[in-house]
Design a protein around this motif. Structure first.
Motif, mmCIF file in Angstrom:
data_model
loop_
_atom_site.group_PDB
_atom_site.id
_atom_site.type_symbol
_atom_site.label_atom_id
_atom_site.label_comp_id
_atom_site.label_asym_id
_atom_site.label_seq_id
_atom_site.Cartn_x
_atom_site.Cartn_y
_atom_site.Cartn_z
ATOM 1 N N GLY A 10 0.798 -1.231 0.000
ATOM 2 C CA GLY A 10 0.000 0.000 0.000
ATOM 3 C C GLY A 10 0.828 1.278 0.000
ATOM 4 N N ALA A 11 2.140 1.154 0.172
ATOM 5 C CA ALA A 11 2.988 2.356 0.118
ATOM 6 C C ALA A 11 2.908 3.017 -1.259
ATOM 7 C CB ALA A 11 4.437 1.996 0.450
ATOM 8 N N TYR A 12 2.456 2.254 -2.246
ATOM 9 C CA TYR A 12 2.373 2.777 -3.619
ATOM 10 C C TYR A 12 0.962 3.237 -3.989
ATOM 11 C CZ TYR A 12 6.926 0.524 -4.269
ATOM 12 O OH TYR A 12 8.238 0.156 -4.173
ATOM 13 N N LYS A 13 0.124 3.418 -2.970
ATOM 14 C CA LYS A 13 -1.306 3.663 -3.248
ATOM 15 C C LYS A 13 -1.569 4.934 -4.064
ATOM 16 C CE LYS A 13 -2.155 5.912 1.197
ATOM 17 N NZ LYS A 13 -0.713 6.117 1.465
ATOM 18 N N GLU B 158 6.344 6.247 -13.231
ATOM 19 C CA GLU B 158 6.730 5.557 -11.989
ATOM 20 C C GLU B 158 6.120 4.167 -11.921
ATOM 21 O OE1 GLU B 158 6.595 8.258 -8.398
ATOM 22 O OE2 GLU B 158 6.123 9.686 -9.988
ATOM 23 N N VAL B 159 4.850 4.059 -12.361
ATOM 24 C CA VAL B 159 4.199 2.736 -12.387
ATOM 25 C C VAL B 159 5.002 1.808 -13.292
ATOM 26 C CG1 VAL B 159 2.119 1.462 -13.043
ATOM 27 C CG2 VAL B 159 1.899 3.709 -11.982
ATOM 28 N N PHE B 160 5.399 2.324 -14.426
ATOM 29 C CA PHE B 160 6.158 1.545 -15.403
ATOM 30 C C PHE B 160 7.410 0.946 -14.763
ATOM 31 C CE2 PHE B 160 8.994 0.716 -18.854
ATOM 32 C CZ PHE B 160 8.204 0.428 -19.953
ATOM 33 N N ARG B 161 8.188 1.795 -14.093
ATOM 34 C CA ARG B 161 9.465 1.338 -13.516
ATOM 35 C C ARG B 161 9.246 0.267 -12.449
ATOM 36 N NH1 ARG B 161 10.794 6.461 -14.780
ATOM 37 N NH2 ARG B 161 9.893 7.387 -12.922
ATOM 38 N N VAL B 162 8.296 0.526 -11.534
ATOM 39 C CA VAL B 162 8.063 -0.452 -10.465
ATOM 40 C C VAL B 162 7.515 -1.749 -11.071
ATOM 41 C CG1 VAL B 162 6.898 -0.911 -8.267
ATOM 42 C CG2 VAL B 162 7.545 1.427 -8.838
ATOM 43 N N ALA B 163 6.644 -1.627 -12.070
ATOM 44 C CA ALA B 163 6.039 -2.827 -12.670
ATOM 45 C C ALA B 163 7.110 -3.725 -13.281
ATOM 46 C CB ALA B 163 5.014 -2.418 -13.729
ATOM 47 N N GLY C 144 -0.929 -4.276 -10.581
ATOM 48 C CA GLY C 144 -1.872 -3.171 -10.723
ATOM 49 C C GLY C 144 -1.990 -2.314 -9.484
ATOM 50 N N GLY C 145 -2.990 -1.447 -9.490
ATOM 51 C CA GLY C 145 -3.185 -0.432 -8.449
ATOM 52 C C GLY C 145 -3.138 -1.027 -7.056
ATOM 53 N N GLY C 146 -2.458 -0.316 -6.161
ATOM 54 C CA GLY C 146 -2.336 -0.780 -4.764
ATOM 55 C C GLY C 146 -0.981 -0.447 -4.160
ATOM 56 N N PHE C 147 0.112 -0.987 -4.708
ATOM 57 C CA PHE C 147 0.139 -1.974 -5.769
ATOM 58 C C PHE C 147 -0.257 -3.367 -5.271
ATOM 59 C CE2 PHE C 147 3.551 0.818 -7.856
ATOM 60 C CZ PHE C 147 2.626 1.425 -8.664
ATOM 61 N N THR C 148 -0.844 -4.117 -6.168
ATOM 62 C CA THR C 148 -1.059 -5.540 -5.944
ATOM 63 C C THR C 148 -0.393 -6.269 -7.099
ATOM 64 O OG1 THR C 148 -3.128 -5.398 -7.180
ATOM 65 C CG2 THR C 148 -3.290 -5.269 -4.782
ATOM 66 N N TRP C 149 0.149 -7.431 -6.843
ATOM 67 C CA TRP C 149 0.720 -8.207 -7.929
ATOM 68 C C TRP C 149 0.716 -9.695 -7.568
ATOM 69 C CZ3 TRP C 149 3.383 -5.076 -4.626
ATOM 70 C CH2 TRP C 149 4.549 -5.526 -4.020
ATOM 71 N N GLY C 150 0.747 -10.522 -8.586
ATOM 72 C CA GLY C 150 0.680 -11.950 -8.318
ATOM 73 C C GLY C 150 0.964 -12.766 -9.559
ATOM 74 N N SER C 151 1.244 -14.053 -9.325
ATOM 75 C CA SER C 151 1.566 -14.952 -10.432
ATOM 76 C C SER C 151 0.906 -16.307 -10.209
ATOM 77 C CB SER C 151 3.086 -15.156 -10.519
ATOM 78 O OG SER C 151 3.520 -15.836 -9.351
ATOM 79 N N ALA C 152 0.759 -17.042 -11.278
ATOM 80 C CA ALA C 152 0.293 -18.433 -11.184
ATOM 81 C C ALA C 152 1.051 -19.256 -12.212
ATOM 82 C CB ALA C 152 -1.211 -18.503 -11.444
ATOM 83 N N LEU C 153 1.594 -20.374 -11.749
ATOM 84 C CA LEU C 153 2.256 -21.327 -12.642
ATOM 85 C C LEU C 153 1.283 -22.479 -12.839
ATOM 86 C CD1 LEU C 153 5.049 -21.819 -14.043
ATOM 87 C CD2 LEU C 153 5.604 -23.276 -12.081
ATOM 88 N N VAL C 154 0.969 -22.765 -14.092
ATOM 89 C CA VAL C 154 -0.152 -23.675 -14.380
ATOM 90 C C VAL C 154 0.247 -24.718 -15.415
ATOM 91 C CG1 VAL C 154 -2.483 -23.758 -15.387
ATOM 92 C CG2 VAL C 154 -1.861 -21.862 -13.876
ATOM 93 N N ARG C 155 -0.057 -25.963 -15.151
ATOM 94 C CA ARG C 155 0.030 -27.008 -16.186
ATOM 95 C C ARG C 155 -1.365 -27.082 -16.793
ATOM 96 N NH1 ARG C 155 4.356 -29.049 -18.450
ATOM 97 N NH2 ARG C 155 5.365 -29.359 -16.414
ATOM 98 N N TYR C 156 -1.481 -26.653 -18.058
ATOM 99 C CA TYR C 156 -2.837 -26.523 -18.641
ATOM 100 C C TYR C 156 -3.440 -27.890 -18.942
ATOM 101 C CZ TYR C 156 -6.681 -25.253 -21.673
ATOM 102 O OH TYR C 156 -7.926 -25.131 -22.233
#
Ligand code: ACO
Length: 321
Positions: free
Chosen positions: A183-186, A215-220, A309-321
């Protein structure tokens, strides 16, 4: 107990705004937009068309691909930052549209990472036997909160919805999910209005998405590159093991920078940004469905999803389809 993706679906509204349309609306050019973002066109809802309409069509497309109906589900999660109304939540509204009854439905607002959050939560509920089959949808009508006089943001965003059906399986499926927030990036990316802050000022002027793009670009770029490495390392695989990288489609240059840092050729990245623009939490399930339906993504392949995205929030998923 594991979770697998049974089917996918997506829907984009018929109305299209091209870069040439924007040349008539603000001081910009097709060349600038393509070079800085990779976007060529985006789909936008028509007057009276809502996010729930998009989510319903995406959900029906995923249900149809699986040969299932709403009665075959036992959970609906809708990730969105542009719900039709505050409550009932979008999951409940979608359940009603689809004709389901009785099972839990909710929505979550985690901006562009919302679909990954939804995937992780549904996966946990399936793995702990609290449900067996879940519909997870990412849907947005960002055009409703976009300032079409601000050239630095209006050219970016589009509307659409994507959906997956998840179900219990004897083999993974969803191998790992990693979620983060800070949330420091809110103040770098936000929509300023809400119920508890009061809607009074909205009566005088509409509020819109606000973003400090550079700034969003760099952090992303930094955050997503680290997250990809964290995810691959935790699973004991490398980027060469990936069949497809399906990233949040925010900016082609962000995706290229991550690909470069991972040593991943662009040919193994699913890109829909040219046609869809940035649809926030809808972008990954939309891109996934596009690549499943055109035959690029095949059963058994290893996929990496990643969003920021906004928050910032971020996440990943590794998936065997
Ligand atoms: N057309 C022409 N010129 C423009 C436009 C436009 N549409 N928009 C901005 N410019 C100008 C600026 O005014 C500036 O001009 P100046 O140098 O005279 O002041 C110049 O172009 C450069 O502006 P920057 O903001 O530095 O451009 P940048 O290359 O950073 O690109 C962009 C802007 C595309 C917004 C980029 O910063 C970006 O993509 N940021 C990240 C967005 C993002 O990933 N958000 C996260 C997800 S958000 C979500 O998913 C909801």
């Amino acid at each position: 107990m594991y979770t697998r993706i049974r089917s996918t679906g997506h829907y984009v509204p018929e109305r299209v705004l091209t870069n040439q349309d924007f040349e008539r609306m603000v001081t910009t050019s097709d060349e600038w937009i393509r070079a800085r973002t990779g976007i060529e066109r985006r789909h936008i809802v028509s007057p009276g068309e809502t996010n729930l309409d998009l989510c319903e069509k995406a959900a029906r497309s995923a249900l149809g691909a699986a040969g299932l109906g709403a009665e075959d589900l036992d959970l609906i999660l809708v990730a969105t930052t542009t719900p039709n109304q505050v409550f009932p939540n979008m999951g409940v509204l979608l359940q009603d549209r689809l004709g389901g009854h009785g099972y839990p439905c909710t929505s979550l607002e985690s901006a562009c990472a919302g679909f990954i959050y939804g995937l992780a939560i549904a996966n946990s509920l399936i793995q702990t036997s609290q449900c067996r089959r879940a519909l997870v949808v990412g849907g947005e009508t960002l055009s409703r909160i976009t300032d079409y006089t601000d050239r630095s943001t209006c050219i970016l965003f589009g509307d659409g919805a994507g959906a997956v059906i998840l179900e219990a399986a004897s083999e993974p499926g969803i191998i790992a999910t990693h979620l983060h927030a800070d949330g420091a990036y809110k103040d770098l990316l936000y929509y300023p209005s809400g119920i508890s802050l009061g809607f009074d000022r909205l009566r005088e002027s509409r509020d819109f998405i606000r973003m400090k793009g550079g700034e969003v670009f760099r952090v992303a770029v930094n955050t997503l590159s680290q997250l990809a490495l964290e995810t691959l390392e935790a699973a004991g695989v490398t980027s060469t093991d990936l069949s497809w990288f399906v990233p949040h489609q925010a900016n082609l240059r962000i995706i290229q920078s991550i690909a470069h840092k991972l040593g991943l050729p662009m040919e193994r990245i699913v890109l829909t940004i040219a046609d869809h623009g940035n649809t926030s939490t809808a972008s990954i399930p939309m891109a996934l469905d596009v690549a499943v339906r055109d035959g690029r993504i095949q059963r058994g392949q290893l996929l990496l999803f990643e969003a920021f995205g906004g928050g910032f929030t971020w996440g990943s998923a590794l998936v065997r389809y």
